[in-house]
Design a protein around this motif. Structure first.
Motif, PDB file in Angstrom:
ATOM      1  N   ALA A   1       0.837  -1.211   0.000  1.00 12.17           N
ATOM      2  CA  ALA A   1       0.000   0.000   0.000  1.00 12.17           C
ATOM      3  C   ALA A   1       0.868   1.256   0.000  1.00 12.17           C
ATOM      4  CB  ALA A   1      -0.945  -0.009   1.199  1.00 12.17           C
TER       5      ALA A   1
ATOM      6  N   LYS B   1       1.172   4.252  -2.835  1.00 12.04           N
ATOM      7  CA  LYS B   1       1.131   5.697  -2.567  1.00 12.04           C
ATOM      8  C   LYS B   1       2.356   6.398  -3.136  1.00 12.04           C
ATOM      9  CE  LYS B   1       0.316   5.541   1.933  1.00 12.04           C
ATOM     10  NZ  LYS B   1       0.018   5.956   3.298  1.00 12.04           N
TER      11      LYS B   1
ATOM     12  N   GLU C   1      -9.450  -1.031 -12.528  1.00 11.39           N
ATOM     13  CA  GLU C   1      -9.290  -1.733 -11.258  1.00 11.39           C
ATOM     14  C   GLU C   1      -7.976  -1.353 -10.573  1.00 11.39           C
ATOM     15  OE1 GLU C   1     -11.532  -5.950 -11.478  1.00 11.39           O
ATOM     16  OE2 GLU C   1      -9.995  -5.666 -13.030  1.00 11.39           O
TER      17      GLU C   1
ATOM     18  N   ILE D   1      -8.366   2.068  -9.094  1.00 11.22           N
ATOM     19  CA  ILE D   1      -9.132   2.006  -7.839  1.00 11.22           C
ATOM     20  C   ILE D   1      -8.233   1.533  -6.692  1.00 11.22           C
ATOM     21  CG2 ILE D   1     -10.990   0.765  -6.645  1.00 11.22           C
ATOM     22  CD1 ILE D   1     -12.514   0.817  -9.365  1.00 11.22           C
ATOM     23  N   LEU D   2      -7.389   0.527  -6.950  1.00 13.49           N
ATOM     24  CA  LEU D   2      -6.463   0.049  -5.922  1.00 13.49           C
ATOM     25  C   LEU D   2      -5.526   1.163  -5.452  1.00 13.49           C
ATOM     26  CD1 LEU D   2      -5.471  -3.452  -7.345  1.00 13.49           C
ATOM     27  CD2 LEU D   2      -6.782  -3.013  -5.279  1.00 13.49           C
TER      28      LEU D   2
ATOM     29  N   GLU E   1      -6.027   4.412  -5.705  1.00 10.75           N
ATOM     30  CA  GLU E   1      -6.812   5.435  -5.013  1.00 10.75           C
ATOM     31  C   GLU E   1      -7.127   4.999  -3.582  1.00 10.75           C
ATOM     32  OE1 GLU E   1     -10.176   6.099  -7.578  1.00 10.75           O
ATOM     33  OE2 GLU E   1      -8.982   7.276  -9.004  1.00 10.75           O
ATOM     34  N   ASN E   2      -7.469   3.724  -3.407  1.00 13.16           N
ATOM     35  CA  ASN E   2      -7.735   3.201  -2.066  1.00 13.16           C
ATOM     36  C   ASN E   2      -6.483   3.276  -1.183  1.00 13.16           C
ATOM     37  OD1 ASN E   2     -10.409   2.652  -2.636  1.00 13.16           O
ATOM     38  ND2 ASN E   2     -10.042   0.513  -3.112  1.00 13.16           N
ATOM     39  N   ALA E   3      -5.329   2.996  -1.772  1.00 15.65           N
ATOM     40  CA  ALA E   3      -4.077   3.078  -1.007  1.00 15.65           C
ATOM     41  C   ALA E   3      -3.800   4.520  -0.586  1.00 15.65           C
ATOM     42  CB  ALA E   3      -2.911   2.536  -1.833  1.00 15.65           C
TER      43      ALA E   3
ATOM     44  N   ALA F   1      -6.033   6.814  -0.121  1.00 11.44           N
ATOM     45  CA  ALA F   1      -7.076   7.232   0.818  1.00 11.44           C
ATOM     46  C   ALA F   1      -6.798   6.740   2.239  1.00 11.44           C
ATOM     47  CB  ALA F   1      -8.429   6.725   0.355  1.00 11.44           C
ATOM     48  N   MET F   2      -5.839   5.843   2.409  1.00 12.82           N
ATOM     49  CA  MET F   2      -5.553   5.281   3.729  1.00 12.82           C
ATOM     50  C   MET F   2      -4.801   6.255   4.627  1.00 12.82           C
ATOM     51  SD  MET F   2      -4.629   1.408   2.628  1.00 12.82           S
ATOM     52  CE  MET F   2      -4.619   0.677   4.245  1.00 12.82           C
TER      53      MET F   2
END
Length: 178
Positions: free
Chosen positions: A101, A105, A166, A169-170, A172-174, A176-177
């Motif tokens: 993750a 980033k 996909e 999205i991965l 972006e999720n990382a 957002a952490m």
């Protein structure tokens, strides 16, 4: 309260199943609780040092450096660095995912992240040294020579198979952490 129960429903279901197991078969249920407790203790001993190292990686290594050595244009050096970092890592496989993750980033190429996770799970240096002493150098080197190209091929196939949306999205999720 409803939100909390929904979030932890799997844990609650498993916990209730283990209580039922204790009621039905006390020795087996006790063993299940012991194993679960040991696993939780192991995680609590492994995860904090990993997060400390991740914090240092996040602060000390600039994004530009990570992109240069492991980003989209890194080529062979990104692959080699992913294998080396994954092989030198310590700890169980679940420790690789927070590191992945942070890599996301920092802008590390998706294929290099997959190679890193594959190397973490398969080519650890302590495991290689154990195999040399227990199974012989011929076996250990043969396994390594098969695993490394296998990891790269699997990472290449996965990076081509997973859609750009996909992967986006991965990433972006990382991010957002934070």
């Amino acid at each position: 309260m409803k939100k909390l129960i929904k979030r932890y429903r799997v844990f609650i279901i498993v916990f209730l199943a283990m209580i039922i197991l204790v009621l039905v078969n006390r020795p087996l249920g006790t063993k299940a609780f012991t194993i679960t407790g040991n696993s939780i203790l192991e995680m609590l001993l492994v995860i904090p040092p990993i997060f400390v190292l991740l914090g240092l990686l996040d602060i000390w290594v600039p994004r530009e450096t990570m992109i240069k050595y492991m980003g989209e244009g890194s080529g062979l050096k990104g692959i080699i660095l992913s294998i080396i970092i994954g092989s030198a890592a310590a700890g169980p496989l679940y420790g690789a995912f927070p590191v992945a993750a942070v890599f996301m980033k920092k802008g590390v190429k998706f294929m290099n992240i997959l190679i890193f996770i594959g190397a973490w799970s398969t080519t650890k240096i302590p495991m290689f040294l154990f195999e040399i002493t227990a199974l012989g150098s011929r076996f250990a080197i043969s396994r390594l020579l098969i695993d490394i190209p296998g990891i790269i091929i699997i990472a290449l196939i996965l990076s081509k198979t997973v859609s750009r949306e996909e992967v986006k999205i991965l990433y972006e999720n990382a991010k957002a952490m934070d």
